[in-house]
Structures are given as C-alpha cells and as structure tokens.
Write a protein that holds these residues in place. Structure first.
Motif, PDB file in Angstrom:
ATOM      1  N   HIS A   1       0.951  -1.359   0.054  1.00  0.00           N
ATOM      2  CA  HIS A   1      -0.098  -0.052  -0.037  1.00  0.00           C
ATOM      3  C   HIS A   1       0.945   1.166  -0.078  1.00  0.00           C
ATOM      4  CE1 HIS A   1      -3.641  -2.244   0.918  1.00  0.00           C
ATOM      5  NE2 HIS A   1      -2.762  -3.259   1.607  1.00  0.00           N
ATOM      6  N   ALA A   2       0.687   1.962  -1.038  1.00  0.00           N
ATOM      7  CA  ALA A   2       1.953   3.071  -1.168  1.00  0.00           C
ATOM      8  C   ALA A   2       1.585   4.400  -0.176  1.00  0.00           C
ATOM      9  CB  ALA A   2       1.449   3.734  -2.607  1.00  0.00           C
ATOM     10  N   GLN A   3       0.185   4.205   0.453  1.00  0.00           N
ATOM     11  CA  GLN A   3       0.172   5.285   1.246  1.00  0.00           C
ATOM     12  C   GLN A   3       0.276   4.932   2.860  1.00  0.00           C
ATOM     13  OE1 GLN A   3      -3.894   6.379   0.395  1.00  0.00           O
ATOM     14  NE2 GLN A   3      -3.120   8.241  -0.562  1.00  0.00           N
ATOM     15  N   LEU A   4       0.770   3.751   3.242  1.00  0.00           N
ATOM     16  CA  LEU A   4       1.069   3.056   4.408  1.00  0.00           C
ATOM     17  C   LEU A   4       2.540   3.173   4.842  1.00  0.00           C
ATOM     18  CD1 LEU A   4      -1.257   0.059   5.163  1.00  0.00           C
ATOM     19  CD2 LEU A   4      -1.718   2.210   5.643  1.00  0.00           C
ATOM     20  N   HIS A   5       2.655   3.416   5.982  1.00  0.00           N
ATOM     21  CA  HIS A   5       4.221   3.565   6.602  1.00  0.00           C
ATOM     22  C   HIS A   5       4.272   3.255   7.877  1.00  0.00           C
ATOM     23  CE1 HIS A   5       8.280   4.820   7.356  1.00  0.00           C
ATOM     24  NE2 HIS A   5       7.758   5.447   8.236  1.00  0.00           N
ATOM     25  N   VAL A   6       5.171   2.146   8.196  1.00  0.00           N
ATOM     26  CA  VAL A   6       5.213   1.748   9.556  1.00  0.00           C
ATOM     27  C   VAL A   6       6.082   2.606  10.432  1.00  0.00           C
ATOM     28  CG1 VAL A   6       6.361   0.018  11.079  1.00  0.00           C
ATOM     29  CG2 VAL A   6       5.563  -0.901   8.938  1.00  0.00           C
ATOM     30  N   LYS A   7       5.362   3.143  11.623  1.00  0.00           N
ATOM     31  CA  LYS A   7       5.927   4.520  12.371  1.00  0.00           C
ATOM     32  C   LYS A   7       6.937   3.632  13.402  1.00  0.00           C
ATOM     33  CE  LYS A   7       4.786   7.900  15.434  1.00  0.00           C
ATOM     34  NZ  LYS A   7       3.881   8.941  16.192  1.00  0.00           N
ATOM     35  N   LYS A   8       6.391   2.479  14.006  1.00  0.00           N
ATOM     36  CA  LYS A   8       7.475   1.859  15.179  1.00  0.00           C
ATOM     37  C   LYS A   8       6.858   0.556  15.228  1.00  0.00           C
ATOM     38  CE  LYS A   8       5.008   4.303  18.712  1.00  0.00           C
ATOM     39  NZ  LYS A   8       5.279   5.424  19.986  1.00  0.00           N
ATOM     40  N   ARG A   9       7.492  -0.348  16.117  1.00  0.00           N
ATOM     41  CA  ARG A   9       7.263  -1.433  16.636  1.00  0.00           C
ATOM     42  C   ARG A   9       7.590  -1.695  17.916  1.00  0.00           C
ATOM     43  NH1 ARG A   9       9.762  -6.114  13.879  1.00  0.00           N
ATOM     44  NH2 ARG A   9      10.934  -6.603  15.755  1.00  0.00           N
ATOM     45  N   ILE A  10       6.730  -2.051  18.753  1.00  0.00           N
ATOM     46  CA  ILE A  10       7.236  -2.300  20.100  1.00  0.00           C
ATOM     47  C   ILE A  10       6.915  -3.665  20.924  1.00  0.00           C
ATOM     48  CG2 ILE A  10       6.731  -1.837  22.602  1.00  0.00           C
ATOM     49  CD1 ILE A  10       5.204   0.944  21.640  1.00  0.00           C
ATOM     50  N   ASP A  11       8.033  -4.562  20.895  1.00  0.00           N
ATOM     51  CA  ASP A  11       8.063  -5.883  21.311  1.00  0.00           C
ATOM     52  C   ASP A  11       7.868  -6.007  22.746  1.00  0.00           C
ATOM     53  OD1 ASP A  11       8.237  -6.648  18.527  1.00  0.00           O
ATOM     54  OD2 ASP A  11      10.536  -6.567  18.892  1.00  0.00           O
ATOM     55  N   ILE A  12       6.656  -6.771  22.962  1.00  0.00           N
ATOM     56  CA  ILE A  12       6.524  -6.715  24.596  1.00  0.00           C
ATOM     57  C   ILE A  12       6.951  -8.349  25.139  1.00  0.00           C
ATOM     58  CG2 ILE A  12       4.407  -6.773  25.976  1.00  0.00           C
ATOM     59  CD1 ILE A  12       4.653  -4.222  24.315  1.00  0.00           C
ATOM     60  N   ILE A  13       7.857  -7.951  26.200  1.00  0.00           N
ATOM     61  CA  ILE A  13       8.392  -9.119  26.729  1.00  0.00           C
ATOM     62  C   ILE A  13       7.636  -9.164  28.190  1.00  0.00           C
ATOM     63  CG2 ILE A  13      10.630  -9.800  28.050  1.00  0.00           C
ATOM     64  CD1 ILE A  13      11.918  -7.976  25.982  1.00  0.00           C
ATOM     65  N   PRO A  14       7.123 -10.353  28.351  1.00  0.00           N
ATOM     66  CA  PRO A  14       6.445 -10.601  29.725  1.00  0.00           C
ATOM     67  C   PRO A  14       7.126 -10.455  30.861  1.00  0.00           C
ATOM     68  CG  PRO A  14       6.764 -12.860  28.484  1.00  0.00           C
ATOM     69  CD  PRO A  14       7.216 -11.618  27.730  1.00  0.00           C
ATOM     70  N   ARG A  15       8.482 -11.012  30.875  1.00  0.00           N
ATOM     71  CA  ARG A  15       9.485 -10.865  32.055  1.00  0.00           C
ATOM     72  C   ARG A  15      10.827 -10.738  31.488  1.00  0.00           C
ATOM     73  NH1 ARG A  15       8.915 -15.605  34.685  1.00  0.00           N
ATOM     74  NH2 ARG A  15      10.969 -16.469  34.105  1.00  0.00           N
ATOM     75  N   GLU A  16      11.615  -9.920  32.206  1.00  0.00           N
ATOM     76  CA  GLU A  16      13.116  -9.722  31.767  1.00  0.00           C
ATOM     77  C   GLU A  16      13.778 -10.945  31.641  1.00  0.00           C
ATOM     78  OE1 GLU A  16      14.282  -5.316  33.243  1.00  0.00           O
ATOM     79  OE2 GLU A  16      15.008  -7.150  34.504  1.00  0.00           O
ATOM     80  N   GLY A  17      14.422 -11.146  30.563  1.00  0.00           N
ATOM     81  CA  GLY A  17      15.252 -12.704  30.462  1.00  0.00           C
ATOM     82  C   GLY A  17      14.361 -13.502  29.560  1.00  0.00           C
ATOM     83  N   LEU A  18      12.926 -13.269  29.173  1.00  0.00           N
ATOM     84  CA  LEU A  18      12.333 -14.046  28.182  1.00  0.00           C
ATOM     85  C   LEU A  18      12.290 -12.976  26.725  1.00  0.00           C
ATOM     86  CD1 LEU A  18       9.220 -15.002  30.308  1.00  0.00           C
ATOM     87  CD2 LEU A  18      11.313 -16.290  29.858  1.00  0.00           C
ATOM     88  N   PRO A  19      12.135 -14.089  25.694  1.00  0.00           N
ATOM     89  CA  PRO A  19      11.851 -13.347  24.531  1.00  0.00           C
ATOM     90  C   PRO A  19      10.588 -12.646  24.418  1.00  0.00           C
ATOM     91  CG  PRO A  19      11.316 -15.727  24.292  1.00  0.00           C
ATOM     92  CD  PRO A  19      11.815 -15.407  25.756  1.00  0.00           C
ATOM     93  N   PRO A  20      10.302 -11.616  23.430  1.00  0.00           N
ATOM     94  CA  PRO A  20       9.065 -10.987  23.197  1.00  0.00           C
ATOM     95  C   PRO A  20       8.080 -12.276  22.718  1.00  0.00           C
ATOM     96  CG  PRO A  20      10.848 -10.013  22.251  1.00  0.00           C
ATOM     97  CD  PRO A  20      11.605 -11.321  22.618  1.00  0.00           C
TER      98      PRO A  20
END
Length: 326
Positions: free
Chosen positions: A181-200
């Motif tokens: 889509h020519a008009q769409l642009h990803v502004k940002k992505r936030i990866d949510i980690i349930p607890r430190e040391g675990l993967p998103p």
C-alpha cells in the motif's frame, strides 16, 4: 492507541468515565472516529471508547456470531445500549473485516486490531474447538488481511495500531503487507516481553497513512533520525537510529529488491520527493512487563507508568494502602 491519539491532540476527561455523546459541532473538543476490526467480545473497542469520553465515535466489526452476541451483551451492560442504534457512541456490525466497507462512520482516524496469534498447524483441537479456533487461528484473516482492511478504512493522517504475535514470519508478513500500500508506513514496533530474560511474546505495530509515503524533512529532523552513511537507494552502510534506538527496514523483501532496483527508478522516486520503499526504516523498541528474579519479578517501571497514565490502575495508591495495613 491512546498515546497516538493524545499526541494528535485528542483528549477529554480522565480515563475511566463512561463514553458520553460527542459534543455538538460548535464545541471546541476535538473529535475522532475509531474502528476496531475483528473486535471479538469488545475489550479493546470499549477500552478505547472509555479512554476518550465525549470525543470519540467508535465502530466494531466481528464476524463470529457467538462473539458478536457476547459483544452486544457487554455493550448493553457497560454502556446501556447494544450498539445497534445509529446514535450509539459505540456501533457494531456482524460482518467479516475483509469485506466490511466501514459503515456510515468511515473513514477512520484510528483503527485497532488484534489478529489471531496461532498458526493453523500449531493450535490443538479442544472440546469447544469450533468457538476457539475462530479467535486464535486466522480462519477469517491473518495480520496481512488486517493491514489491507486498515488501508481501506483509514483517513489520510490516520493511524492503525495492531497487536500481533512476535514471530519473525509474522513480522515479515506485516512488512510485506504494508509495502503493498503506497500510502501506508510503519512508524514503529514495540516488542512486548512478559518478564526480563524471556523473548518477546507480542508486537505492537503503529502504522500510519499518508500521501504515498511522502516524508516531511523537518519532521524527520525533529524526530532525531540519523541516516549517516546511507544512500537513498537502500544500500545502507550504517544502521539508522532514532533517539538512540535501532531502526529496521519495513519491507520484507527490501534487501532483495534494493539490489534489483535500477538507478533510474530510484532517481525518479527522489524527484517525486519520496524515499523508495526499500529505504524506509522504523523504530523498534522493547517493553518488559515485569523485572527479573533479582528484582523480585516486580512490575517494570515503563509498564507501571503506562498503566497509571491510562488510569487503569493506581499502583501508588495501592502501595499506600498496603503500607497503612502493615
């Protein structure tokens, strides 16, 4: 989603008050329209509506009949109306998001969506499989279908906020869908980690709609984007950063495409005042919900701040009550 809309100047009373009719057109309160696609029982739909009382008109669409019935019951219990009346602050439709035209409130300033998290071959059957499978497996659209729907529903300048399972293949599918889509642009992505040391576990995507990816140079400079050592054609020699955070290319096939793209095509794009899709970058950050074992698995400061800013939980007040009881 709330942060994006407040940054755009929308607001109102503190979170937690029930949605109220939008003020008349003569009111100074800034108003916007919101759609929640594949809204299920309506948790996100109602949460966003409660965050902006008096300044929002929402519309939810859900295809599964069982979930839609629960959605209407929830609306009736919480808001006093089941969303079927034209005057309702929160309207709903029992339709498939892939073919929904947006109804009478389209286009929308904000679209939210949470695609099913599980792949079809990774979800085990259960006793109530027929109900669960629609919510957890993309039988009526995966993340890329949500992106396609948002592209059609959003107004120019609007934002699509989507939560998706944090898998590499999912990210590639989202980036490829945006690239269509020519008009769409990803502004940002936030990866949510349930607890430190675990993967998103989840990724929150913020995708905006503009005029064919036009980039405002002044706005980009204000955002702190550094593109030192890069070429516009996508042949980067240094990773872009924004305020010290790593940026990613938002096209799943960017590396392959950039080597095949002719210099003439690249020059043509530059002359139009646009950066070719293969050179787009966006911010990627992480947010942990809880700290690690050495910190007693306490809630992460960023998570506490986000919850308290929305008014969902007053942790400070809770701590005072606990201290008073000790």
């Amino acid at each position: 989603a709330s942060t994006e809309m407040r940054d755009r100047g929308y607001g109102g009373p503190a979170f937690g008050k029930p949605p109220i009719p939008c003020p008349s057109s003569s009111s100074s309160v800034k108003k916007f329209r919101h759609a929640d696609i594949g809204c299920g029982c309506g948790s996100v739909l109602m949460t966003v509506a409660w965050a902006f009382p008096g300044s929002i008109l929402s519309f939810g669409v859900e295809a599964q009949k069982v979930s839609f019935n629960l959605l209407q019951r929830g609306l009736l219990w919480n808001l006093g109306s089941d969303g079927s009346a034209e005057k309702d602050i929160v309207r709903v439709a029992n339709q498939d998001l892939r073919s929904w035209d947006g109804g009478e409130r389209a286009p929308y300033d904000l679209v939210t969506g949470t695609p099913p998290y599980f792949a079809k071959d990774k979800y085990p059957a259960s006793a109530n499989h027929a109900q669960k499978i629609r919510c957890r497996v993309p039988t009526r659209g995966a993340a890329e279908d949500y992106v396609d729907a948002a592209a059609n529903l959003l107004a120019l300048g609007g934002v699509f906020v989507m939560v998706e399972a944090a898998h590499k293949e999912n990210a590639e599918a989202v980036e490829a869908a945006v690239a269509r889509h020519a008009q769409l642009h990803v502004k940002k992505r936030i990866d949510i980690i349930p607890r430190e040391g675990l993967p998103p576990r989840f990724s929150c995507w913020v995708i905006t709609k503009g005029h064919d990816h036009e980039i405002d140079g002044d706005a980009k400079e204000k955002a702190g984007i550094e593109r030192e050592g890069q070429q516009v054609s996508g042949q980067d020699t240094a990773k872009p950063t924004i305020n010290g955070k790593t940026l990613c290319n938002n096209s799943a096939t960017a590396n392959d495409n950039s080597t095949q793209q002719s210099s003439a095509e690249s020059k043509d794009e530059q002359q139009k005042g646009r950066i070719p899709i293969s050179s787009y970058s966006f911010e990627v950050s992480e947010m942990a919900l809880r700290l690690g074992r050495t910190n007693g698995f306490k809630r992460a400061p960023e998570y506490v701040s986000a919850m308290e800013s929305m008014g969902w939980i007053n942790f400070e007040e809770g701590r005072k009550k606990l201290a008073a009881n000790d």
